[in-house]
Write a protein that holds these residues in place. Structure first.
Motif, PDB file in Angstrom:
ATOM      1  N   ASP A 273       0.837  -1.194   0.000  1.00  0.00           N
ATOM      2  CA  ASP A 273       0.000   0.000   0.000  1.00  0.00           C
ATOM      3  C   ASP A 273       0.880   1.256   0.000  1.00  0.00           C
ATOM      4  N   ALA A 274       0.243   2.440   0.011  1.00  0.00           N
ATOM      5  CA  ALA A 274       0.985   3.688  -0.127  1.00  0.00           C
ATOM      6  C   ALA A 274       1.996   3.884   0.996  1.00  0.00           C
ATOM      7  N   LYS A 291       1.968   5.090  -3.878  1.00  0.00           N
ATOM      8  CA  LYS A 291       0.576   4.730  -4.097  1.00  0.00           C
ATOM      9  C   LYS A 291       0.466   3.212  -3.966  1.00  0.00           C
ATOM     10  N   PRO A 292      -0.743   2.663  -3.817  1.00  0.00           N
ATOM     11  CA  PRO A 292      -0.873   1.203  -3.833  1.00  0.00           C
ATOM     12  C   PRO A 292      -0.210   0.630  -5.089  1.00  0.00           C
ATOM     13  N   THR A 293       0.667  -0.347  -4.904  1.00  0.00           N
ATOM     14  CA  THR A 293       1.544  -0.793  -5.987  1.00  0.00           C
ATOM     15  C   THR A 293       1.619  -2.306  -6.052  1.00  0.00           C
ATOM     16  N   LEU A 294       1.598  -2.834  -7.269  1.00  0.00           N
ATOM     17  CA  LEU A 294       1.816  -4.259  -7.493  1.00  0.00           C
ATOM     18  C   LEU A 294       3.255  -4.494  -7.941  1.00  0.00           C
ATOM     19  N   PHE A 295       3.893  -5.492  -7.340  1.00  0.00           N
ATOM     20  CA  PHE A 295       5.179  -6.005  -7.802  1.00  0.00           C
ATOM     21  C   PHE A 295       4.863  -7.302  -8.544  1.00  0.00           C
ATOM     22  N   LEU A 296       5.278  -7.422  -9.782  1.00  0.00           N
ATOM     23  CA  LEU A 296       4.916  -8.556 -10.630  1.00  0.00           C
ATOM     24  C   LEU A 296       6.175  -9.249 -11.147  1.00  0.00           C
ATOM     25  N   GLU A 297       6.069 -10.559 -11.385  1.00  0.00           N
ATOM     26  CA  GLU A 297       7.163 -11.270 -12.050  1.00  0.00           C
ATOM     27  C   GLU A 297       6.594 -12.352 -12.944  1.00  0.00           C
ATOM     28  N   PHE A 298       7.224 -12.505 -14.117  1.00  0.00           N
ATOM     29  CA  PHE A 298       6.782 -13.448 -15.138  1.00  0.00           C
ATOM     30  C   PHE A 298       7.934 -14.409 -15.444  1.00  0.00           C
ATOM     31  N   HIS A 299       7.639 -15.699 -15.540  1.00  0.00           N
ATOM     32  CA  HIS A 299       8.624 -16.734 -15.860  1.00  0.00           C
ATOM     33  C   HIS A 299       8.167 -17.482 -17.103  1.00  0.00           C
ATOM     34  N   GLY A 300       9.120 -17.890 -17.931  1.00  0.00           N
ATOM     35  CA  GLY A 300       8.785 -18.702 -19.102  1.00  0.00           C
ATOM     36  C   GLY A 300       9.790 -18.528 -20.212  1.00  0.00           C
ATOM     37  N   THR A 301       9.356 -18.758 -21.444  1.00  0.00           N
ATOM     38  CA  THR A 301      10.198 -18.497 -22.601  1.00  0.00           C
ATOM     39  C   THR A 301      10.217 -16.992 -22.866  1.00  0.00           C
TER      40      THR A 301
END
Length: 476
Positions: A273-274, A291-301
């Protein structure tokens, strides 16, 4: 058995032993010292090191500490403790946050940190066998050349034995699962000193009671884990991370729900959150929007990661997500996720000199936004300083509540707030703890969550540990 007869038979109740006398401790040490030597001690400094974990619960030192090197030594220690009625408290690296390693009833702290061998790695079967003192970062360093990794990442560099005992999870859970899904088999020493090997390396079995998963999450109250065989996963060809800010927590959670319903196989979805972002910026010297924030991670090719990231960006934009910051280089990603893992310690800077209580309720994903919004309103009304962060991909969130432990009114306010938080989670079909466990801090909520199931747990505890020496007073 007829119901009327069953009702007359009370369930077994676990025993909580009295604090051992000085004579009992002296007799125990006299029995163990000839073969443990300097690896058993009553030195005050070492006892104090084993008196606390990362929680805000008041420390309580054991009467002695020992450092076994083998399963057989652990078994001998347990048998001696049983003979002298001395409680045992398994100890890894002390990163638990609900008081699991605090010696509330005195006794012997069994420090397993010296049992830190990686026994075997089997790349073809994608599994590894380790001793309980191996930490997750050490295991992954050992695996680096194999193209495999161990996925469970609770943030702290915890030992795998402790992680299994508390059924730990963390940032990778949404894709790879918790310790429950990633442990194939265990070796454990039971309360009478028997050495039990549960499960096999096969990926499934229908053979008998599932003792492996009985011990996972038991917090050392049924036995001491001395070896684990864990699943490994292939390192992804490509990894990409991102940070995206929203105007409200509700918008951020709505984007998460949309991504799950869409079927995006995200590896990590974290929410701060903020206030948490402000603390992280200050602590880690970052410049993200507060501000309210998303931390994202992507795995794959490479192609798959690119497609996932583009789709997630579009979904976030539908809910007002902005200020995307991408990280594809490993050093950038490490800095990003280290900032997330440091969030609890960053929060301490908001009120220097205070302790923090880390909560961890978990609710069905569809109820997450309303639960978070109601909780934030409660925080404001209570006058607490409590940054919010969470593994929102599986409905789990934390509050890092800063509290002056010597201020009785503040402690009372926190206790009432925590009560309402748990009630809110249970009313939403959730749980009082998603990953931290019960320990000392959440024992009082188990009956509301499990009902008669708690009586069954107590019966199991009493049957397997009739003397009550295995981490007494914890969990049940």
């Amino acid at each position: 058995m007829p119901a009327s007869v069953a009702a007359e038979v009370p369930p077994l109740q676990p025993t909580v032993p009295p604090r051992p006398s000085a004579d009992a401790i002296a007799a125990l040490i006299a029995e163990l010292e000839p073969w443990l030597g300097e690896r058993i001690t009553t030195a005050r400094g070492i006892r104090d090191q084993h008196a606390h974990d990362e929680s805000w619960h008041r420390p309580a030192a054991p009467d002695a500490v020992c450092f076994p090197h083998t399963t057989e030594e652990v078994a001998a220690v347990v048998r001696a403790c049983a003979a002298h009625r001395v409680p045992l408290i398994p100890y890894g690296v002390g990163t638990s946050v609900e008081g699991q390693v605090i010696a509330e009833h005195g006794g012997l702290s069994v420090d397993l940190s010296a049992m830190d061998a990686v026994v075997a790695v089997r790349p073809d079967d994608m599994d590894a066998t380790v001793q309980p003192g191996v930490t997750r970062t050490r295991l992954n360093a050992h695996l680096r050349a194999t193209g495999l990794f161990f996925s469970v990442d609770p943030g702290a560099d915890a030992s795998l034995g402790g992680m299994a005992s508390t059924r730990a999870s963390g940032t990778n859970t949404v894709r790879y699962g918790t310790m429950r899904e990633n442990v194939l088999s265990l070796t454990a020493v039971m309360a009478d000193g028997r050495i039990v090997r549960t499960g096999t390396r096969a990926r499934k079995s229908a053979a008998g009671y599932d003792l492996t998963h009985l011990l996972i999450g038991a917090e050392g109250t049924l036995g001491i884990i001395t070896e684990l065989t864990v699943k490994l996963h292939g390192l992804p060809e490509a990894v990409s991370s991102a940070v995206v800010a929203f105007d409200t927590v509700g918008d951020a959670v709505a984007a998460v729900i949309a991504s799950i319903q869409y079927g995006l196989p995200l590896a990590r979805i974290e929410l701060l959150d903020a206030l948490a972002m402000a603390a992280v910026n200050r602590f880690s010297q970052l410049g993200y929007a507060e501000k309210p924030t998303l931390f994202l991670e992507f795995h794959g090719t490479h192609a798959g990661v690119k497609e996932q990231a583009e789709t997630m960006a579009e979904l976030c934009q539908e809910f007002g997500g902005s200020d995307f910051a991408w990280a594809t280089r490993e050093e950038e990603r490490r800095k990003l996720w280290q900032a997330r893992h440091d969030a609890a310690y960053a929060a301490k800077q908001l009120r220097p000199g205070t302790e923090f209580l880390a909560t961890d309720i978990c609710v069905p994903i569809s109820r997450l936004a309303e639960c978070i919004e109601a909780t934030q309103a409660d925080v404001k009304e209570s006058g607490l300083v409590a940054p919010l962060l969470g593994h929102v991909g599986d409905g789990n969130f934390h509050l890092v509540v800063m509290v002056d432990r010597d201020d009785a009114q503040e402690v009372a306010t926190l206790a009432a707030f925590n009560e309402r938080l748990v009630e809110r989670a249970l009313a939403a079909g959730g749980t009082c703890t998603g990953e931290h466990g019960i320990g000392l801090g959440k024992r009082r909520y188990l009956e509301a969550e499990h009902g008669e199931g708690l009586a069954v747990m107590r019966t199991i505890k009493a049957a397997l540990d009739p003397l009550g020496i295995m981490n007494p007073g914890k969990l049940v």
